[in-house]
Write an enzyme that holds these catalytic residues in place. Structure first.
Site, PDB file in Angstrom:
ATOM      1  N   LYS A  81     -19.994  31.000  14.806  1.00 11.51           N
ATOM      2  CA  LYS A  81     -20.498  31.678  13.465  1.00 11.51           C
ATOM      3  C   LYS A  81     -21.089  32.815  13.730  1.00 11.51           C
ATOM      4  CE  LYS A  81     -23.283  30.685   9.335  1.00 11.51           C
ATOM      5  NZ  LYS A  81     -24.178  29.621   8.985  1.00 11.51           N
ATOM      6  N   SER A 156     -23.221  28.605   4.068  1.00 17.51           N
ATOM      7  CA  SER A 156     -23.068  29.914   4.777  1.00 17.51           C
ATOM      8  C   SER A 156     -21.975  29.742   5.831  1.00 17.51           C
ATOM      9  CB  SER A 156     -23.984  30.609   5.062  1.00 17.51           C
ATOM     10  OG  SER A 156     -24.730  30.137   6.260  1.00 17.51           O
ATOM     11  N   SER A 180     -25.895  24.767   4.700  1.00 20.65           N
ATOM     12  CA  SER A 180     -24.986  25.823   5.162  1.00 20.65           C
ATOM     13  C   SER A 180     -23.957  25.351   5.828  1.00 20.65           C
ATOM     14  CB  SER A 180     -25.326  26.932   5.390  1.00 20.65           C
ATOM     15  OG  SER A 180     -26.053  27.845   4.716  1.00 20.65           O
TER      16      SER A 180
END
Length: 478
Positions: A81, A156, A180
């Site tokens: 990420k 996210s 997330s």
């Protein structure tokens, strides 16, 4: 080469590499080719690390030739990420302020993955600074679910989940401060585990205590429960620079094979306080039958919260704003001027959410702590009687970009997070996973499976039982 590596799980790749039937170089090449061929469909990646991946794969192949010990993820491609660091690769955090920032060192869990033999193939998309339940930013643009490129992937960790569902990578860890990991797992039909708080270290600086407000977790996303468990074994454990890190409590991979016929499950579709769309509720209720098929006992029971979903969300926002505003203090310390010259480089969403919002007072913060205590106690009371608490992960299926829901089953909700059932576990720190439950009109639905703190193994065992009885792998549009 036989089987296409992009159709294999991370565990299968690792096994075949160890057996000598699959080359790490061929695996890396296959995934990089697929990323370049299909990556634009979902926009899951911010950066593709072709050179680093091929160098790492060649090193992995050389280690095999030399007879060196092999790690549990030897030769397995992994995507990181874009909030987390890979040495020598840019970390944009989805922000124009960091568009050209290159990391000096690996984040701790990234270092652990690489030491276990994983091959980094790129960085996955995230909203700016990870603040959002959908994935869009000014650096890379928006990310979509592979089930419908016109719809959101969640956030996210939206890039990670989309990359997994489109078979662009077999393993992609994420982070979770309010859902997330679980939100995009639900919207992309993959498996995502938010572990017990502290199990996977957060080494935040300059504020080493930031992950406490609210509880922020790193954890695995994968297409199979076995892959997630394998990754958790590598990522988990104490880190000397994380004041909240805790020892790994189990062999998580072995938990995948455990029977669950001695488990008791509390089923609460909306946790007793959240509205849920009828089709989602029906899909999750059908998926719960997998626990009974595996021999577990299931009762329909709601946690005894003394506050409604709006109170819980407001408590979450109170704590999160403290965290978010401290982020902007850190930006100022690095020489940025978010309240002045750099304001226009930030998404208006962040300006509204943080800079133009009133800072919580100490009294408001402590009132939020009281709500947080109620959430914690209600969950603890439930886990005193049941091994697991199961609900929907989200109240809805993936929606079109820019069309956040304002009502759920006729009930008005806050559009940005009012359809999310994940935040109670960020207030409490319990482990919680999103398990693919099925499809509604071709769009994925997630089932949230939560357990007592430090009992991540039982969450994994139960998730694996669902996977055995209701396999979801043929659902992927790829």
């Amino acid at each position: 080469m036989g089987t296409d590596p992009t159709r294999l799980s991370a565990s299968s790749i690792a096994r075949r590499v160890r057996e000598g039937t699959l080359s790490p170089v061929d695996v890396a090449d296959a995934y990089l080719e697929r990323i370049h061929d299909r990556g634009d469909r979902t926009n899951a990646f911010v950066t593709v690390t072709d050179e680093l991946a091929r160098e790492s794969a060649a090193d992995a192949a050389a280690a095999i030739e030399a007879g060196e010990p092999l790690g549990p993820l030897h030769g397995v491609p992994v995507a990181i990420k874009d909030l987390d660091d890979v040495a020598g690769v840019r970390t944009t955090s989805g922000s124009l302020l960091y568009e050209d920032h290159v990391a000096d060192a690996d984040s701790p869990f990234v270092e652990r993955l690489r030491e276990a033999g994983a091959v980094v193939v790129g960085k996955t998309n995230t909203p700016e600074f990870g603040l959002g339940t959908t994935t869009d930013n000014r650096v890379a643009g928006r990310t979509s679910t592979p089930f419908d490129p016109e719809r959101v992937s969640g956030g996210s960790s939206g890039g990670a989940a989309a990359a997994l569902a489109d078979h662009l990578v077999p393993l992609a860890p994420g982070s979770d401060a309010g859902g997330s990991i679980r939100i995009p797992a639900s919207f992309c039909g993959v498996y995502g585990l938010k572990p017990t708080y502290g199990l996977v270290p957060n080494v935040d600086r300059p504020n080493g205590f930031a992950s406490h407000t609210p509880f922020t977790h790193n954890g695995p996303l994968a297409r199979t429960v076995e892959d997630a468990a394998l990754a958790l074994d590598v990522m988990a454990g104490v880190h000397p620079r994380d004041p909240f890190s805790v020892p790994a409590a189990d062999d998580y991979r072995s938990a995948v094979d455990r029977r669950i016929d001695d488990l008791s499950v509390a089923f609460s579709p909306g946790l007793g306080i959240y509205p849920v769309e009828p089709a989602v509720r029906e899909t999750v209720a059908d998926a719960v039958s997998a626990f009974e098929a595996a021999g577990a006992t299931v009762d329909t029971v709601d946690p005894a919260f003394d506050h409604d979903h709006e109170d819980v969300l407001e408590a979450y926002y109170t704590m999160a704003r403290v965290r978010w505003q401290s982020l902007f203090d850190s930006l100022e310390a690095e020489g940025f001027d978010p309240y002045g010259d750099d304001r226009d480089r930030l998404r208006p969403y962040l300006v509204d959410l943080i800079m133009d919002a009133d800072a919580p007072t100490t009294r408001e913060y402590k009132r939020a702590d009281a709500v947080r205590t109620d959430v914690f106690d209600a969950l603890q009371d439930c886990f005193a009687d049941y091994d697991l608490l199961v609900s929907a992960t989200l109240a809805t299926t993936p929606f079109r970009h820019g069309e956040e829901p304002e009502t759920i089953d006729g009930v008005e909700v806050e559009p940005l997070r009012g359809w999310v059932l994940t935040q109670p576990y960020n207030l409490s720190g319990h482990p919680a996973a999103s398990v693919p439950a099925g499809l509604v009109d071709g769009l994925p639905v997630g089932m949230q499976v939560a357990g007592p703190r430090f009992d991540d193994a039982t969450v994994l065992a139960a998730s694996a039982a669902v996977e055995r009885h209701r396999p979801w792998h043929d659902d992927y549009p790829a």
